[in-house]
Scaffold this active site. Sequence first.
Site, PDB file in Angstrom:
ATOM      1  CG  ASP A  27      37.017  -7.347  15.308  1.00 16.60           C
ATOM      2  OD1 ASP A  27      36.282  -6.599  15.989  1.00 16.60           O
ATOM      3  OD2 ASP A  27      37.500  -8.412  15.735  1.00 16.60           O
ATOM      4  CB  CYS A  64      35.074 -10.767  31.372  1.00 13.09           C
ATOM      5  SG  CYS A  64      36.551 -11.026  32.373  1.00 13.09           S
TER       6      CYS A  64
END
Length: 397
Positions: free
Chosen positions: A97, A243
């Site tokens: 990540d 979002c």
Amino acid sequence: MTNAIDELQAIIAELKTEVEEQRAVIRQSRDRIEHMSAEVVDSNPYSRLMALQRMNIVKNYERIRDKTVAIVGVGGVGSVTADMLTRCGIGKLILFDYDKVELANMNRLFFTPDQAGLSKVEAAARTLTFINPDVRIETHNYNITTIDNFDNFLSTITGDGTVAGEPVDLVLSCVDNFEARMAINAACNEKCLNWFESGVSENAVSGHIQFLRPGDTACFACAPPLVVAENIDEKTLKREGVCAASLPTTMGITAGFLVQNALKYLLNFGEVSDYLGYNALNDFFPKMTLKPNPQCDDRNCLLRQKEFQARPKPVVVQEEAPTDEPLHASNDWGIELVAEDAPSDAPTDLSQSTDVGQGLRLAYEAPEKSSAEATQAATAPVDDTSLEDLMAQMKSM
């Protein structure tokens, strides 16, 4: 004045260094355990897991220590997945990540507010090591979709397994964009690695997992979503200030399905689902198997399909159904079982039932009806005398 400012800046820099050093210290909860034990004591973290052997669910649970799993994406689903595998005692976890922990992530599971600002892989590694120091954690803080980083990702999943130079046992995709999924798909098709894809919808009320076996099942490019098929730039779909929704419940359920099927695959028990969906609105769990596309755009997928078709098909041995043989072949006493709803042919009068097997005799004979029973059974004579006449007869007595 200038000297005072310089001194303050030096103090601030020194304090920042101390804070970073403290944050870099990885807490250790206990000493490492060399071998898993089934002993039921409060100090044994593996007793409940090893009980799966005693209950004949898993033949050898300790094999999980020989397994390496790569998790791409340590967000809402990925962090919970890593947490579950760590608690299960996986041998090695490789985390990928490039994002950082933010306070906006706190509605999800696993991360804590004091970890804000840390990279997700770093924060996850510290927490996971504290939970189970027996698990080896390897972190990679980069975006796998770039050319250079993709090569690094490819070399890592093919050479950083439990045994040096061996590939990982399983790749788990927990990313939230199609570009990263396509990168994982390309890598696993090229190296013929089995992997799981997972995801949660933007409205946070549905999720899914998919098991992809190159050549056997459809790869992610065989039936791409519209955003991939039309070559649309994902970044243009995201509006500023907008979002996707996020529920820790849906992410926890999806992560649970993912880890459950990963464990079934790694430890060879139960049935691994090729595709398992979840709709939270009506608790619907669809299951299906997706066949590979002969016109897939991924050339490695087409190559794996040819290899899979050329493999000898496994011979399925059909076991004969066991015949229902009597438990005791000999039945000297002539005993038979009769269903409760079956009509009975036996005489109701036990005194007439004297047909018994050889060697048996009746302990006593059923008594005949007594005189009292006979009197009660007799029918009273019918008399037309009225009630007044009966009263008069009684008074005259």
